[in-house]
Design a protein around this motif. Sequence first.
Motif, PDB file in Angstrom:
ATOM      1  N   ARG A  80       0.808  -1.216   0.000  1.00 31.11           N
ATOM      2  CA  ARG A  80       0.000   0.000   0.000  1.00 31.11           C
ATOM      3  C   ARG A  80       0.846   1.273   0.000  1.00 31.11           C
ATOM      4  O   ARG A  80       0.430   2.305   0.517  1.00 31.11           O
ATOM      5  CB  ARG A  80      -0.916   0.003   1.218  1.00 31.11           C
ATOM      6  CG  ARG A  80      -1.858  -1.205   1.296  1.00 31.11           C
ATOM      7  CD  ARG A  80      -3.124  -0.996   0.490  1.00 31.11           C
ATOM      8  NE  ARG A  80      -3.963  -2.173   0.526  1.00 31.11           N
ATOM      9  CZ  ARG A  80      -4.992  -2.339   1.369  1.00 31.11           C
ATOM     10  NH1 ARG A  80      -5.296  -1.417   2.259  1.00 31.11           N
ATOM     11  NH2 ARG A  80      -5.711  -3.442   1.327  1.00 31.11           N
ATOM     12  N   TYR A  82       3.658   2.070   1.582  1.00 29.24           N
ATOM     13  CA  TYR A  82       4.450   2.483   2.750  1.00 29.24           C
ATOM     14  C   TYR A  82       5.037   1.241   3.400  1.00 29.24           C
ATOM     15  O   TYR A  82       4.633   0.111   3.097  1.00 29.24           O
ATOM     16  CB  TYR A  82       3.619   3.287   3.755  1.00 29.24           C
ATOM     17  CG  TYR A  82       2.599   2.488   4.546  1.00 29.24           C
ATOM     18  CD1 TYR A  82       1.351   2.165   3.993  1.00 29.24           C
ATOM     19  CD2 TYR A  82       2.871   2.065   5.852  1.00 29.24           C
ATOM     20  CE1 TYR A  82       0.421   1.440   4.723  1.00 29.24           C
ATOM     21  CE2 TYR A  82       1.937   1.347   6.581  1.00 29.24           C
ATOM     22  CZ  TYR A  82       0.716   1.034   6.012  1.00 29.24           C
ATOM     23  OH  TYR A  82      -0.205   0.314   6.739  1.00 29.24           O
ATOM     24  N   THR A 345       2.814   7.698  12.668  1.00 29.45           N
ATOM     25  CA  THR A 345       3.037   6.340  13.162  1.00 29.45           C
ATOM     26  C   THR A 345       4.532   6.093  13.288  1.00 29.45           C
ATOM     27  O   THR A 345       5.242   6.171  12.290  1.00 29.45           O
ATOM     28  CB  THR A 345       2.426   5.322  12.179  1.00 29.45           C
ATOM     29  OG1 THR A 345       1.032   5.603  12.043  1.00 29.45           O
ATOM     30  CG2 THR A 345       2.616   3.901  12.682  1.00 29.45           C
ATOM     31  N   ASP A 348       7.034   4.482  10.362  1.00 31.71           N
ATOM     32  CA  ASP A 348       6.458   4.364   9.023  1.00 31.71           C
ATOM     33  C   ASP A 348       7.091   5.370   8.058  1.00 31.71           C
ATOM     34  O   ASP A 348       7.360   6.510   8.420  1.00 31.71           O
ATOM     35  CB  ASP A 348       4.941   4.626   9.049  1.00 31.71           C
ATOM     36  CG  ASP A 348       4.162   3.383   9.444  1.00 31.71           C
ATOM     37  OD1 ASP A 348       4.788   2.424   9.923  1.00 31.71           O
ATOM     38  OD2 ASP A 348       2.926   3.385   9.285  1.00 31.71           O
ATOM     39  N   ASP A 417      -3.221  -2.688  16.234  1.00 30.29           N
ATOM     40  CA  ASP A 417      -3.640  -2.164  14.937  1.00 30.29           C
ATOM     41  C   ASP A 417      -3.244  -3.096  13.809  1.00 30.29           C
ATOM     42  O   ASP A 417      -3.795  -2.995  12.712  1.00 30.29           O
ATOM     43  CB  ASP A 417      -3.060  -0.765  14.722  1.00 30.29           C
ATOM     44  CG  ASP A 417      -3.809   0.242  15.580  1.00 30.29           C
ATOM     45  OD1 ASP A 417      -5.037   0.295  15.466  1.00 30.29           O
ATOM     46  OD2 ASP A 417      -3.164   0.928  16.389  1.00 30.29           O
ATOM     47  N   TYR A 418      -2.263  -3.975  14.053  1.00 28.74           N
ATOM     48  CA  TYR A 418      -1.820  -4.895  13.006  1.00 28.74           C
ATOM     49  C   TYR A 418      -1.589  -6.309  13.506  1.00 28.74           C
ATOM     50  O   TYR A 418      -1.832  -7.262  12.790  1.00 28.74           O
ATOM     51  CB  TYR A 418      -0.503  -4.394  12.368  1.00 28.74           C
ATOM     52  CG  TYR A 418      -0.661  -3.097  11.618  1.00 28.74           C
ATOM     53  CD1 TYR A 418      -1.082  -3.087  10.290  1.00 28.74           C
ATOM     54  CD2 TYR A 418      -0.420  -1.876  12.242  1.00 28.74           C
ATOM     55  CE1 TYR A 418      -1.248  -1.896   9.601  1.00 28.74           C
ATOM     56  CE2 TYR A 418      -0.585  -0.676  11.566  1.00 28.74           C
ATOM     57  CZ  TYR A 418      -1.001  -0.698  10.244  1.00 28.74           C
ATOM     58  OH  TYR A 418      -1.178   0.479   9.575  1.00 28.74           O
ATOM     59  N   ILE A 427       0.212   2.078  18.787  1.00 29.01           N
ATOM     60  CA  ILE A 427       0.440   3.237  17.924  1.00 29.01           C
ATOM     61  C   ILE A 427      -0.353   4.463  18.380  1.00 29.01           C
ATOM     62  O   ILE A 427       0.216   5.548  18.499  1.00 29.01           O
ATOM     63  CB  ILE A 427       0.148   2.873  16.440  1.00 29.01           C
ATOM     64  CG1 ILE A 427       1.200   1.887  15.929  1.00 29.01           C
ATOM     65  CG2 ILE A 427       0.095   4.107  15.560  1.00 29.01           C
ATOM     66  CD1 ILE A 427       0.841   1.222  14.599  1.00 29.01           C
ATOM     67  N   GLN A 431       1.033   8.183  19.329  1.00 27.77           N
ATOM     68  CA  GLN A 431       0.560   9.373  18.603  1.00 27.77           C
ATOM     69  C   GLN A 431       0.039  10.422  19.571  1.00 27.77           C
ATOM     70  O   GLN A 431       0.322  11.616  19.445  1.00 27.77           O
ATOM     71  CB  GLN A 431      -0.563   8.981  17.629  1.00 27.77           C
ATOM     72  CG  GLN A 431      -0.078   8.163  16.438  1.00 27.77           C
ATOM     73  CD  GLN A 431      -1.231   7.663  15.583  1.00 27.77           C
ATOM     74  OE1 GLN A 431      -2.182   7.062  16.086  1.00 27.77           O
ATOM     75  NE2 GLN A 431      -1.161   7.895  14.281  1.00 27.77           N
TER      76      GLN A 431
END
Lengths: 556, 104
Positions: A80, A82, A345, A348, A417-418, A427, A431
């Motif tokens: 995607r 990144y 993030t 990233d 998140d993953y 994350i 943030q």
Amino acid sequence: MYDYADFDRAFVQGRVAEFRDQVERRIAGSLTEEEFLPLRLRNGLYLQLHAYMYRIAIPYGTLNSRKLRQLAMISERWDRGYGHFTTRTNIQFNWPKLRDVPDMMAALAEVGMHSIQTSGNCVRNVTADHFAGAAADEIEDPRATAELLRQWSTDHPEFAWLPRKFKIGITAAPHDRAATKTHDIALRIVRDAEGAVGYEVSVGGGLGRTPMIAKTVREFLPKAELLPYIEAILEVYNLAGRRDNKHKARLKILVHEIGIDEVRARVEAVFEERLAAFRGVNPGLLAEIEAAFAPPAFVALPTEDYARAHAEDPVFRSWVDVNCVAHRRDDYAIATISLKPIGGTPGDATAAQMRLVADLAEAYAHDEVRVSHEQNLVLPHVPRAHLPAVHAALREAGLATANVGLVSDIIACPGMDYCSLATARSIPIAQQIAETFADLDAQRDIGPLKIKVSGCINACGHHHVGHIGILGLDRAGVENYQITLGGDAAEAAAIGERAGPGFAYDEIVPAVERLIEAYLDHRLEPGESFLEAYRRLGAAPFKAALYPPEERSDAA
Amino acid sequence: MARQFQPRMATGSDLLEGDVVYFTSAGDWSRRIEDAALAVNPDAAANLLSRASEFPNAVVGVYLVEAALDDRGRAAPAHFREVFRTRGPSNYPQHGRQAEREHV
């Protein structure tokens, strides 16, 4: 930089063909998932919460423009657009399709990269000081040793099925920037009394469920004896490491259970046998590796324009003062590119950002890029004369945040998140903390501070060695965050102390704010860092800030 | 007294895409949680898991999740992990199921 020899190329291409065949057989149904799982893991392919995740090795965190551009291309063509740089200095793509992974692997092989041994119970990617070859304080470039270990450990038949994963970290500087003491084997390149170069070897470090700092097993190991010594450690671990319980299978548990003296006795006994049979590393091969890490052809450029920009441009000045450190040459600097924009993030980078960093490395910085375990990129060799141009370009790409080593330069694992192992998100916590302390002047006033966030007990976010560590857990179906204080990943490595009961998702950031306010109230002077203040004062004033009495009575 | 049985649905990951899928009452797989079959007692749950496990070359990592019924009677996962699986990563709203939703 080390370029693949014919042997490496043939090996990696062989692996691409092998994995392509395995994927085809899985899709056709002739391999079951149970059979396929260990094969895909050994090639860095995970199945995560929302998609597959492909983890690519960046040995000792070293890249050049060609490799970085290829990673950018791969991210756009099959993912995607990144990538996520990790605390093992690898890169992860979060959205690959099973059918495409062999093509991604083939594209990696084109530039001398792969994803082998980024998972599984084997020797993982060897990490090194991300300032290697550039730091003013190092004895020699530790990456030559790291590359030797990479070649030795890749597909090593004796150590392919260890009780658990096995991590090696190396530094050649007194200041440990590579968190080496959190590794199964920590190597520090040192000199003995006669000035000979060798290794201080420590074993049994690791984070996760049972965090341990590595203990010294050998004060000085002559350089030529490294491989038989490492093999001796691995043999002792391979035979005595616990295979009955996954949570007790790491080397650190063996060191803890039988003690460092017993480990040393066993290792030295095996070492004696192995050394007797060892014929030495092929001198030609070793010379090739060492030549690959020779310093670049440094150029002497006038620094007047740099000095003027530093004096006149406050934005440039603060970036240089915060993100750049001394190089072994006065007219050069080591520039860290923060992948921690406020609210972004951690770790990233978009394909466009990767290409820009590749362009800058090629144009201005001897074509070298590093990935740090703190999830930033580094241009290790920048002539000071080029710093203004580098900074201007980074700024346009959103890569010039001047926060390295400060409160918003947070390590965070992917979390829930993953990651399918996570017990809470990481994350968004990072943030929100960064947004709370967005003002860079205020960040500089707070000073050096390492906040590290993990979304589960496996501690990929290194929370135990954060000055402030945050661990996300699932408490009765709700995200809950525990704080540890006083951890340290550097040479005075220490495991943080748990502060007390955890905090809910919407309470954790205010709790961190209270900690930092307490530090500002209690520090002797602005030069006393959070960690120094914690070591002087102990946990009491910080616990008092985290758990104010009125809240305690409310809760009762 | 025994805790009241929470309805269950069966979920897994698509072998080729790797994304989240739910087992439907029609006996196939859907990317929409709205299509998920609900098992309302332990026997039905065991049966649901068994039927959902019959696609080893299409869907992997099959398991049951607890569901709660919202006030309109629609099933939604009870646990936050499963709620996140219906959405995608919170740091990028443009990725994951949440992004597809906007186009539906």
